[in-house]
Design a protein around this motif. Structure first.
Motif, PDB file in Angstrom:
ATOM      1  N   GLY A 107      -9.290   2.941   3.905  1.00  0.00           N
ATOM      2  CA  GLY A 107      -7.880   2.784   3.565  1.00  0.00           C
ATOM      3  C   GLY A 107      -7.451   3.789   2.517  1.00  0.00           C
ATOM      4  O   GLY A 107      -8.259   4.418   1.857  1.00  0.00           O
ATOM      5  N   LYS A 108      -6.160   3.907   2.387  1.00  0.00           N
ATOM      6  CA  LYS A 108      -5.580   4.868   1.459  1.00  0.00           C
ATOM      7  C   LYS A 108      -5.583   4.288   0.043  1.00  0.00           C
ATOM      8  O   LYS A 108      -5.237   3.130  -0.158  1.00  0.00           O
ATOM      9  CB  LYS A 108      -4.148   5.187   1.897  1.00  0.00           C
ATOM     10  N   ALA A 109      -5.953   5.119  -0.939  1.00  0.00           N
ATOM     11  CA  ALA A 109      -5.924   4.687  -2.333  1.00  0.00           C
ATOM     12  C   ALA A 109      -4.476   4.458  -2.751  1.00  0.00           C
ATOM     13  O   ALA A 109      -3.577   5.209  -2.369  1.00  0.00           O
ATOM     14  CB  ALA A 109      -6.568   5.736  -3.226  1.00  0.00           C
ATOM     15  N   ALA A 110      -4.245   3.420  -3.509  1.00  0.00           N
ATOM     16  CA  ALA A 110      -2.895   3.091  -3.963  1.00  0.00           C
ATOM     17  C   ALA A 110      -2.398   4.130  -4.957  1.00  0.00           C
ATOM     18  O   ALA A 110      -3.159   4.627  -5.779  1.00  0.00           O
ATOM     19  CB  ALA A 110      -2.887   1.716  -4.613  1.00  0.00           C
ATOM     20  N   ALA A 111      -1.117   4.447  -4.856  1.00  0.00           N
ATOM     21  CA  ALA A 111      -0.495   5.378  -5.803  1.00  0.00           C
ATOM     22  C   ALA A 111      -0.294   4.659  -7.135  1.00  0.00           C
ATOM     23  O   ALA A 111      -0.146   3.440  -7.182  1.00  0.00           O
ATOM     24  CB  ALA A 111       0.847   5.860  -5.252  1.00  0.00           C
ATOM     25  N   SER A 112      -0.280   5.432  -8.193  1.00  0.00           N
ATOM     26  CA  SER A 112      -0.029   4.895  -9.527  1.00  0.00           C
ATOM     27  C   SER A 112       1.359   4.265  -9.579  1.00  0.00           C
ATOM     28  O   SER A 112       2.281   4.710  -8.890  1.00  0.00           O
ATOM     29  CB  SER A 112      -0.124   6.027 -10.540  1.00  0.00           C
ATOM     30  N   GLN A 113       1.527   3.258 -10.417  1.00  0.00           N
ATOM     31  CA  GLN A 113       2.824   2.604 -10.545  1.00  0.00           C
ATOM     32  C   GLN A 113       3.891   3.567 -11.054  1.00  0.00           C
ATOM     33  O   GLN A 113       5.075   3.344 -10.838  1.00  0.00           O
ATOM     34  CB  GLN A 113       2.727   1.399 -11.480  1.00  0.00           C
ATOM     35  N   ASP A 117       5.622   7.584  -5.058  1.00  0.00           N
ATOM     36  CA  ASP A 117       5.014   7.104  -3.816  1.00  0.00           C
ATOM     37  C   ASP A 117       4.491   5.664  -3.926  1.00  0.00           C
ATOM     38  O   ASP A 117       3.938   5.134  -2.971  1.00  0.00           O
ATOM     39  CB  ASP A 117       3.853   8.019  -3.406  1.00  0.00           C
ATOM     40  N   TYR A 118       4.653   5.058  -5.089  1.00  0.00           N
ATOM     41  CA  TYR A 118       4.122   3.708  -5.302  1.00  0.00           C
ATOM     42  C   TYR A 118       4.809   2.704  -4.377  1.00  0.00           C
ATOM     43  O   TYR A 118       6.022   2.668  -4.252  1.00  0.00           O
ATOM     44  CB  TYR A 118       4.327   3.280  -6.757  1.00  0.00           C
ATOM     45  N   ASP A 119       3.980   1.894  -3.716  1.00  0.00           N
ATOM     46  CA  ASP A 119       4.478   0.850  -2.828  1.00  0.00           C
ATOM     47  C   ASP A 119       3.737  -0.446  -3.179  1.00  0.00           C
ATOM     48  O   ASP A 119       2.547  -0.576  -2.880  1.00  0.00           O
ATOM     49  CB  ASP A 119       4.224   1.233  -1.366  1.00  0.00           C
TER      50      ASP A 119
END
Length: 161
Positions: A107-113, A117-119
């Motif tokens: 899976g894709k690493a989460a974007a920083s808050q 691109d944060y979701d």
């Protein structure tokens, strides 16, 4: 400008102190060494899974009474050199419980808050164990290691079932 006898003695004392401190630093005494470090010995671990080398696995040696573990990562041949305080210094002398982890993350690493691109609804990455979970816990792995002075070699054979 005259330098008094007292000033000369102070200057000499400062120079002697500086030279002594520099010598202690270079020889490893005082600055740069930790008197609380426990003695270690070199440790080489070989991991196999069902008789085949287990590459890219993380291994830890853990003593219940000591919060400083030894850690290593296996190479393509399933061999790891353990470290506690610095590279290849091994593990602290004594009895250790052993923990081995080999995982795969998908899976894709989460974007920083802070990122545009944060979701907050993005799916979390999934972690998959590539070896049985019992090896992931030093209390259930079934492996122990007694580290002694001198070179230590520990082969651990893991079973997939």
């Amino acid at each position: 400008m005259k330098i008094s006898l007292v000033s000369t003695r102070i200057i000499k004392s400062v120079l002697v102190l500086a030279a002594t401190t520099g010598f202690a630093f270079v020889t490893g005494c005082g600055v740069g060494s930790d008197p609380n470090r426990l003695p270690t010995a070199p440790v080489t671990v070989t991991l196999t899974l069902d008789g085949k080398p287990l590459a890219d696995a993380a291994i830890s040696f853990i003593q219940p009474q000591n919060p400083v573990p030894a850690a290593g990562r296996t190479d393509a041949d399933g061999v790891a050199k353990m470290m506690t305080y610095k590279t290849d210094d091994g593990a602290i002398l004594g009895e250790h419980n052993v923990m081995i982890i080999k995982t795969e993350i998908s899976g894709k690493a989460a974007a920083s808050q802070d990122s545009p691109d944060y979701d907050p609804n993005a799916p979390a990455q999934k972690v998959k164990n590539l070896i049985p979970e019992k090896y992931n816990n030093p209390g259930t792995s079934g492996f122990k290691a007694h580290v002694q002075k001198g070179d230590n070699k520990f082969p651990f054979e893991l079973k997939s079932k």
